[in-house]
Design an enzyme around this catalytic site. Structure first.
Site, short mmCIF file in Angstrom:
data_model
loop_
_atom_site.label_atom_id
_atom_site.label_comp_id
_atom_site.label_asym_id
_atom_site.label_seq_id
_atom_site.Cartn_x
_atom_site.Cartn_y
_atom_site.Cartn_z
CG ASP A 17 30.32 -38.52 -99.81
OD1 ASP A 17 30.49 -37.52 -100.41
OD2 ASP A 17 30.71 -39.57 -100.55
CG ASN A 65 36.18 -31.59 -100.00
OD1 ASN A 65 36.09 -31.59 -98.53
ND2 ASN A 65 36.01 -32.50 -100.83
CB SER A 193 38.14 -39.68 -99.28
OG SER A 193 37.06 -40.51 -99.96
C1 FPP Z 1 30.85 -34.39 -99.00
O1 FPP Z 1 29.45 -34.38 -100.38
C2 FPP Z 1 30.55 -32.82 -98.09
C3 FPP Z 1 31.83 -31.90 -98.26
C4 FPP Z 1 33.02 -31.93 -98.57
C5 FPP Z 1 31.21 -30.47 -97.90
C6 FPP Z 1 31.26 -30.14 -95.87
C7 FPP Z 1 29.88 -30.87 -95.40
C8 FPP Z 1 29.11 -30.56 -95.08
C9 FPP Z 1 28.29 -29.29 -94.74
C10 FPP Z 1 28.05 -31.33 -93.82
C11 FPP Z 1 28.90 -31.59 -92.69
C12 FPP Z 1 28.22 -30.10 -92.03
C13 FPP Z 1 29.04 -29.64 -90.70
C14 FPP Z 1 28.42 -28.97 -89.84
C15 FPP Z 1 30.57 -30.25 -90.65
P1 FPP Z 1 29.58 -34.47 -101.51
O2 FPP Z 1 29.38 -32.52 -102.04
O3 FPP Z 1 31.37 -34.58 -101.73
O4 FPP Z 1 28.43 -35.19 -102.41
P2 FPP Z 1 28.73 -35.93 -103.25
O5 FPP Z 1 29.82 -37.32 -103.06
O6 FPP Z 1 27.54 -36.41 -103.86
O7 FPP Z 1 29.46 -34.92 -104.66
#
Ligand code: FPP
Length: 245
Positions: A17, A65, A193
């Site tokens: 995260d 998401n 979560s």
């Molecule tokens: C969480 O950060 C990230 C996600 C929901 C997106 C997917 C994850 C990645 C791209 C990194 C993992 C890599 C792989 C290859 C699986 P957020 O957007 O919720 O961050 P925030 O809480 O700061 O908004």
């Protein structure tokens, strides 16, 4: 005495995260945080392999998401597709067996194809299991498991009273992977979560204040070192747990 090589968690679950906050704090688009996040994932997986961890499960995209703005969803999907295509051969060469769990039918066909290709290319891997939870919800997983048992009951193949914890556990998406020993969540939030609720009941939790793009092999090793100092009692007394009885 337990040394650093002993008591390595067999299975580490990761909630990566903080990509969005990392980017926003730099005045960058959120997608730049996700892009950086995929690079970090590569290094962390390699470090886990070097430590001798036998399973890693990553929360790559949750059911919740899907509610994000569509351009962010599209950008994450295309990053995941590119990541899987780019890393496929190296994952296979390292002996890492990859699998995806979740409602994959909700994903675009080209991402599903990239997943199937990496699963096929890595199926002989025996050094580490790498599971991506994608379009994944923990309650959805339990619902899917219950539906599967209900079908067997309805068809007369299963007696309701024969259902035990292990019967339901065996219908989860990846029943051959042991429950996680350690959950690492970056980004400082203290919650799970909807990630692996069935499997996390006795998992040790490690919350890192680092945002995922700032996490790396050193932080992973530190989390494992702190895990090694924990006493896992599984509801028993400390004396029982230490005596192994
Ligand atoms: C969480 O950060 C990230 C996600 C929901 C997106 C997917 C994850 C990645 C791209 C990194 C993992 C890599 C792989 C290859 C699986 P957020 O957007 O919720 O961050 P925030 O809480 O700061 O908004």
């Amino acid at each position: 005495m337990s040394g650093p090589e002993e008591n390595i968690p067999r299975h580490i679950a990761i909630i990566p995260d903080g990509n969005g906050r990392w980017a926003e704090s730099r005045g960058l688009p959120r997608n730049e945080g996700h892009r950086r996040g995929t690079e970090v994932m590569r290094d962390v997986i390699e470090a886990a392999l070097e430590l001798g961890v036998s399973s890693v499960t990553v929360y790559a995209f949750s059911m919740e998401n899907w509610g994000r703005p569509s351009d962010e969803v599209d950008a994450i999907m295309s990053l995941l597709r590119r990541y899987l295509r780019r890393e496929r051969d190296e994952l296979a060469a390292k002996g890492i067996r990859v699998r995806a769990i979740g409602r994959l039918d909700m994903l675009d066909a080209d991402l599903v194809e990239a997943i199937r290709e990496v699963e096929r290319s890595t199926e002989q891997g025996s050094d580490m299991r790498l599971t991506f939870a994608l379009s994944y919800g923990g309650r959805t997983e339990i619902v899917d498991a219950v539906r599967s048992l209900a079908r067997d009951v309805a068809s007369g193949h299963l007696e309701p009273d024969a259902i035990e914890e292990k019967t339901l556990g065996a219908r989860m998406y990846a029943p051959d992977v042991p429950d996680p020993d350690l959950l690492i969540r970056t980004g400082g939030e203290h919650r799970i979560s909807n990630f692996l609720p069935w499997q996390l009941v006795y998992t040790e939790l490690w919350i890192s204040e680092a945002l995922w793009p700032d996490f790396g092999p050193d932080e992973l090793r530190e989390a494992v070192r702190l895990y090694q100092q924990r006493e896992r009692r599984f509801g028993r007394t400390g004396a029982q747990a230490r005596g192994g009885s």
